[in-house]
Design an enzyme around this catalytic site. Structure first.
Site, PDB file in Angstrom:
ATOM      1  N   LYS A 131       0.764  19.042   4.394  1.00  0.00           N
ATOM      2  CA  LYS A 131       1.547  18.006   5.057  1.00  0.00           C
ATOM      3  C   LYS A 131       2.443  17.364   4.009  1.00  0.00           C
ATOM      4  O   LYS A 131       2.011  16.514   3.245  1.00  0.00           O
ATOM      5  CB  LYS A 131       0.623  16.954   5.694  1.00  0.00           C
ATOM      6  CG  LYS A 131       1.192  16.298   6.958  1.00  0.00           C
ATOM      7  CD  LYS A 131       2.407  15.427   6.710  1.00  0.00           C
ATOM      8  CE  LYS A 131       2.014  14.133   6.015  1.00  0.00           C
ATOM      9  NZ  LYS A 131       3.223  13.268   5.775  1.00  0.00           N
ATOM     10  N   GLU A 136      -5.537  11.732  -6.193  1.00  0.00           N
ATOM     11  CA  GLU A 136      -4.681  11.215  -7.271  1.00  0.00           C
ATOM     12  C   GLU A 136      -3.954  10.021  -6.675  1.00  0.00           C
ATOM     13  O   GLU A 136      -3.028  10.159  -5.890  1.00  0.00           O
ATOM     14  CB  GLU A 136      -3.719  12.302  -7.743  1.00  0.00           C
ATOM     15  CG  GLU A 136      -3.088  11.985  -9.087  1.00  0.00           C
ATOM     16  CD  GLU A 136      -1.659  11.518  -8.955  1.00  0.00           C
ATOM     17  OE1 GLU A 136      -1.435  10.298  -9.123  1.00  0.00           O
ATOM     18  OE2 GLU A 136      -0.790  12.343  -8.683  1.00  0.00           O
ATOM     19  N   CYS A 189       3.875   7.719 -10.449  1.00  0.00           N
ATOM     20  CA  CYS A 189       2.576   7.062 -10.620  1.00  0.00           C
ATOM     21  C   CYS A 189       2.215   6.919 -12.088  1.00  0.00           C
ATOM     22  O   CYS A 189       1.398   6.068 -12.456  1.00  0.00           O
ATOM     23  CB  CYS A 189       1.488   7.829  -9.874  1.00  0.00           C
ATOM     24  SG  CYS A 189       1.404   9.578 -10.309  1.00  0.00           S
ATOM     25  N   GLU A 204       2.181  -1.703  -8.701  1.00  0.00           N
ATOM     26  CA  GLU A 204       3.128  -0.675  -9.113  1.00  0.00           C
ATOM     27  C   GLU A 204       4.535  -1.077  -8.699  1.00  0.00           C
ATOM     28  O   GLU A 204       4.764  -1.468  -7.545  1.00  0.00           O
ATOM     29  CB  GLU A 204       2.787   0.660  -8.453  1.00  0.00           C
ATOM     30  CG  GLU A 204       1.743   1.471  -9.183  1.00  0.00           C
ATOM     31  CD  GLU A 204       1.636   2.882  -8.630  1.00  0.00           C
ATOM     32  OE1 GLU A 204       2.073   3.823  -9.321  1.00  0.00           O
ATOM     33  OE2 GLU A 204       1.113   3.039  -7.515  1.00  0.00           O
TER      34      GLU A 204
END
Length: 488
Positions: free
Chosen positions: A181, A257, A291, A388
């Site tokens: 996906k 992750e 990330c 973040e």
């Protein structure tokens, strides 16, 4: 660059059991260029039934693919590696158009992503077991490593090729079939990747792809199907936690992750110029949307002024524009939501007392552009010190002692990547050992490497991708006991 010839050749449906076709009901969704806001093309908007057909195809193909000779699996991956390099320009152009990163970076991602296929083509023929005897001498112990079974792979929008190859590569090498996906924002690169695998000789049903405007509509049927035996997800910690809860229902193997909040430490004995270049790489790569991006820059007081000044000069001089335009160093953010989030984080930090050395605002006009930004005097209550940023914003905080640096670096629930600049190797290694993260860049702003295990600790995830351990995530151990007829 005219993308029309490339777009006209794109397959944009769902890919199930070796065939491209329209989504159920002919539903579609748009893919837009973040540099202009213009529609690039429309793609299939997959349904729950599309998802169920895809996982059924993966389940049906599993036994034959697991029985395929390791060398044959390896050769398919090797051919795919070569095809990715042959088509690097076209793939990079589409990646830049749908995601925004500069074309040169997109080409770099194609090369990096392709390397996972080469690496795991070599690992496919090195899946070893063991043969020994029990301590009482009565049994022979045969231990093998076998494919876990059909896998659910969910990839993010920021590295649409590399995140695909980093998951697909080890899965195929291990003998697992997959359902993929891709992210709704950047599916076109994944479609090109699937065509590469198909041309490389991948059998029908081994890789299946369903795109959708609703991730839940596709992923939930996969999770509940009883066919999938593993899920590998790259994305936010919030979504990862929910997927782990779902995986628990069927005791599914998981690789996660998740979020990052990488510290970038500059000690007072560091080479400041090298540290500045490393910070630019760690912060500005992929427009800051990574990330592993340096999210918090901690600089020791003795070099803080010099480092801040030089970093602001370097980042402030970077050329912002459409990633397909010549000379562009920083492209747009991926969409309006991401642009608004970055602007909100910067505005909140400035209101709390941070100083803007360069940038600090949206760039007016078409597209989702934010000026490359350096902030100093960033207070503790600034949200961007704990969240973040995912944008071209470098917040600098000054510290005094090594212990303070470690306390600041570890003061987060995340632990994916960290960076450390320090000339004294004994001091550097002692600091690196105390940093709580799965990866540490020591005097380098780049940690990602196909030959190294990629992953984090704490709420940054579970498992590792890449390196000699990456294939283990797609294998299970089996132990067979063989009685010894003449045992005493």
């Amino acid at each position: 660059m005219d993308l029309t010839p490339i777009i006209e050749k794109l397959n944009t449906g769902v890919f199930i059991n070796g065939q491209w076709r329209d989504a159920e009901g002919g539903r579609t969704l748009e893919v837009r260029n973040p540099a202009t806001g213009a529609v690039i093309t429309t793609i299939a908007d997959g349904s729950e039934n599309d998802a169920l057909e895809a996982i059924a195809a993966a389940g049906a193909a599993q036994a034959d693919w697991a029985a395929t000779a390791p060398r044959e699996r390896a050769e398919i991956l090797r051919r795919a590696f070569e095809l990715l390099h042959e088509r690097a320009d076209d793939i990079a152009a589409i990646m830049t158009a749908e995601m925004g990163k500069p074309f040169a970076e997109s080409k770099g991602e194609v090369a990096y992503g392709a390397e996972f296929f080469r690496w795991f083509s070599e690992e496919a023929v090195r899946v070893h077991g063991d043969f020994t005897q029990s301590t009482d001498g009565k049994n022979r112990l045969m231990i093998s490593r076998e494919p876990v079974g059909p896998c659910i792979l969910i990839t993010p929008w920021n590295f649409p090729l590399a995140m695909g190859t980093r998951k697909i590569g080890p899965a195929l090498a291990a003998g697992c079939t997959v359902v993929l996906k891709p992210a709704q924002l950047t599916p076109l690169t994944s479609f090109m990747l699937v065509d590469v695998l198909r041309e490389a000789g991948l059998p029908d049903g081994v890789v299946n792809v369903v795109t959708s405007s609703s991730a839940r509509r596709v992923v939930t049927p996969w999770m509940e199907s009883g066919i999938a035996r593993k899920i590998s997800f790259t994305g936010s910690t919030e979504v990862g936690v929910n997927l782990m809860k779902q995986a628990a229902e069927t005791v599914m193997k998981t690789s996660m992750e998740l979020g990052g909040n990488a510290p970038f430490l500059v000690m007072d004995d560091a080479d400041v110029d090298d540290a500045v270049e490393g910070a630019v790489l760690a912060k500005m790569r992929n427009n800051g949307e990574a990330c592993t991006a340096a999210n918090r820059l901690y600089v020791q007081r003795g070099v803080a002024e010099e480092f801040s000044r030089k970093l602001a000069e370097r980042i402030g001089s970077m050329k912002v524009g459409d990633g397909l335009a010549e000379g562009t160093q920083v492209g747009p953010l991926v969409d309006q939501d991401q642009l608004d989030k970055v602007a909100e984080l910067v505005d909140q930090a400035v209101e709390a007392g941070a100083t803007v050395l360069t940038g600090g605002k949206k760039i007016e006009g078409d597209g989702y552009f934010f000026a490359p930004t350096v902030l100093t005097d960033v207070p503790e209550n600034a949200t961007l010190r704990v969240e973040e940023i995912f944008g071209p914003v470098a917040p600098i905080v000054v510290f005094d002692t090594d212990d303070e640096a470690i306390e600041l670096a570890n003061g987060t629930e995340y632990g994916l990547a960290s960076y450390l600049y320090c000339k004294d190797i004994d001091r550097a290694l002692a600091l690196a050992e105390r940093i709580e993260s799965g990866m540490v860049g020591l005097n380098t702003g780049l940690v990602s490497n196909p030959a190294a295990p990629f992953g984090g600790v704490k709420q940054s995830g579970l498992g590792r991708e890449g390196g000699s351990t990456g294939i283990d995530e797609y294998l299970e151990l089996k132990y067979v006991a063989l009685p010894r007829a003449n045992a005493r």
